[in-house]
Enzyme design. Structure first.
Site, PDB file in Angstrom:
ATOM      1  N   HIS A  88      -0.762   2.184   1.192  1.00  0.00           N
ATOM      2  CA  HIS A  88      -1.661   1.783   2.276  1.00  0.00           C
ATOM      3  C   HIS A  88      -1.098   2.161   3.639  1.00  0.00           C
ATOM      4  CE1 HIS A  88      -4.066  -1.565  -0.036  1.00  0.00           C
ATOM      5  NE2 HIS A  88      -4.227  -0.360  -0.544  1.00  0.00           N
ATOM      6  N   TYR A  98      -9.167  -5.457   5.390  1.00  0.00           N
ATOM      7  CA  TYR A  98      -9.189  -6.372   4.248  1.00  0.00           C
ATOM      8  C   TYR A  98     -10.399  -7.309   4.321  1.00  0.00           C
ATOM      9  CZ  TYR A  98      -4.601  -4.790   2.758  1.00  0.00           C
ATOM     10  OH  TYR A  98      -3.557  -4.022   2.298  1.00  0.00           O
ATOM     11  N   GLU A 140       2.891  -4.489   4.787  1.00  0.00           N
ATOM     12  CA  GLU A 140       2.525  -3.300   5.560  1.00  0.00           C
ATOM     13  C   GLU A 140       2.970  -3.425   7.010  1.00  0.00           C
ATOM     14  OE1 GLU A 140      -1.641  -3.134   4.584  1.00  0.00           O
ATOM     15  OE2 GLU A 140      -1.121  -2.899   2.469  1.00  0.00           O
ATOM     16  N   GLN A 205      -1.061  12.476  -0.233  1.00  0.00           N
ATOM     17  CA  GLN A 205       0.367  12.238  -0.116  1.00  0.00           C
ATOM     18  C   GLN A 205       1.143  13.349  -0.834  1.00  0.00           C
ATOM     19  OE1 GLN A 205      -1.727   9.523  -1.117  1.00  0.00           O
ATOM     20  NE2 GLN A 205      -1.762   8.954   1.042  1.00  0.00           N
ATOM     21  N   GLY A 276       6.209  18.992 -14.227  1.00  0.00           N
ATOM     22  CA  GLY A 276       5.319  19.660 -13.285  1.00  0.00           C
ATOM     23  C   GLY A 276       5.751  19.447 -11.853  1.00  0.00           C
ATOM     24  N   PHE A 391       1.663  10.174  -8.847  1.00  0.00           N
ATOM     25  CA  PHE A 391       0.889  10.896  -7.848  1.00  0.00           C
ATOM     26  C   PHE A 391      -0.583  10.553  -8.069  1.00  0.00           C
ATOM     27  CE2 PHE A 391       4.214  14.540  -7.635  1.00  0.00           C
ATOM     28  CZ  PHE A 391       5.042  13.719  -6.875  1.00  0.00           C
ATOM     29  N   GLY A 392      -1.218   9.926  -7.068  1.00  0.00           N
ATOM     30  CA  GLY A 392      -2.610   9.522  -7.212  1.00  0.00           C
ATOM     31  C   GLY A 392      -2.699   8.045  -7.540  1.00  0.00           C
TER      32      GLY A 392
END
Length: 400
Positions: A88, A98, A140, A205, A276, A391-392
């Site tokens: 986030h 939120y 955060e 990202q 990968g 990832f994701g």
């Protein structure tokens, strides 16, 4: 944390909510994007939305959080929350968002469950939501403060582009304003935002693939092709844009560094396993280990389709070769002439020595990480010493 009355209600209704959570999250996103189309255009990953993986991750994380609260009402699942909060923060999520999520999520719950959502049930699940939301907001804020970050992306200039493989390109970048490079820890990632031809501002990202201390930052981007991550997964919008249009002199919008897959300050034996493009954070970790003079054994494991598709292989071998006690084990689905020592097929750790006290770090597709984790557990590595990066959308985290 969770009040006794709400714990009783959530425990009783969790099977019903859990069974419907997929439909609830689908309705939620439909309502959210109808009311705020800018969120789909400029914040959420449209590819993940099209594939349905973001809905699965949200549904799973809510159910997992509620299940944890019911089972451990006085504890907070900080590992789960930290992973979500880092993602986030890299996207610049703000506290007021939120409230927006709460509005549309609870409207979706009522739509799906109807009269089953009594005042008591609504109050109990409202408590669950705000326990999770307020915890994330607090984490955060701490992350933003640590990075002196206001959540915005800043312009960085591409100083060099390197073609690693047919589908992986490396970009070296520096702040456009000449400001000092922000600190980071090996294994972390940055968000990169680009404007696409339809005017959308999409964000992805990418792990930093060099250790801290260099005069530039480095990201290595794999072009995502349609169907690669599943028969219905779309072409990667941002990775395709970067490959097609970004060259030396291009300007990218880049976030501060985030991510909780970082090396512990330990002298323990290490195992770094990747598959990968999951190699990228491992390369940064390996380089960091050479800089710090790590003396304990390091086992490097990597799986790929072929040697030609093994991005950053030269770095993989070079950094491992600089360590005092390291060994590499590479597996390829399609070995090539000139690589007779490489293993064929999927990763099999049965003949790999995993020393007592090993700390393991994993990054790659979920099936790969599940398989490696299972083998490590069988070899006696505690679950608490196995760390990973997805990832994701984190479907593994959502599944517990």
């Amino acid at each position: 944390m969770l009040s006794e009355q709400s714990a009783v209600t959530v425990r009783a209704t969790l099977p019903v909510v859990g069974a419907a959570i997929g439909e609830i999250t689908e309705r939620f996103y439909g309502r959210l994007f109808s009311a705020h189309p800018e969120l789909l255009r400029d914040l959420f990953n449209r590819g993940n939305q099209a594939a349905g993986t973001q809905r699965q991750a949200l549904a799973g994380s809510i159910a997992a959080f509620a299940t944890h609260l019911v089972g451990h009402p006085d504890e907070r699942p900080d590992a789960m929350l930290s992973r979500i909060a880092h993602k986030h923060a890299s996207l610049g999520v703000a506290p007021e968002q939120y409230e927006v999520v709460h509005e549309h999520l609870f409207a979706a719950i009522v739509e799906v469950l109807g009269d089953a959502v009594t005042a008591e049930v609504a109050a109990a699940w409202d408590e669950v939501y705000w326990l999770m939301a307020n915890a994330l907001i607090a984490i955060e804020k701490r992350l933003y403060d640590e990075n002196a970050d206001d959540g915005s992306l800043r312009p960085w200039v591409v100083t060099e582009r390197v073609e690693e493989t047919a589908d992986v390109a490396t970009f070296l970048i520096r702040p456009a304003d000449g400001a000092p490079l922000p600190d980071f820890r090996a294994g972390q990632y940055v968000s990169v935002g680009v404007e696409l031809p339809d005017g959308a501002r999409q964000i992805r990202q990418y792990s930093l693939s060099r250790a801290p201390g260099s005069p530039e930052r480095r990201i290595s981007v794999k072009r995502v092709r349609a169907g690669e991550n599943g028969v219905t997964s779309p072409e990667g919008e941002v990775s395709g844009h970067l490959h097609a249009h970004v060259r030396e002199g291009s300007v990218l919008e880049v976030s501060a560094p985030y991510g909780d897959l970082v090396l512990d300050d330990t002298d323990a034996p290490l195992l770094l396993a990747s598959a990968g493009i999951g190699v990228t954070p491992m390369i940064a970790m390996l380089e960091q280990l050479t800089i710090s003079g790590h003396k304990a054994p390091v086992t490097v494991v990597h799986a790929d389709r072929s040697p030609a598709e093994h991005a950053l292989r030269a770095d993989h071998e070079a950094f491992a070769g600089e360590l005092a006690d390291a060994e590499t084990h590479f597996w390829y689905e399609r070995p090539e002439p000139g690589h007779p020592a490489e293993r064929t097929g999927l990763v099999d750790l049965s003949a790999v020595t995993v020393r007592p006290g090993t700390h393991a770090y994993l990054c790659g597709p979920l099936p790969f990480m599940r398989a490696v984790r299972t083998q490590l557990l069988a070899k006696g590595v505690p679950a608490s010493d196995i760390h990973y990066e997805v990832f994701g959308p984190d479907l593994w985290l959502a599944q517990g």
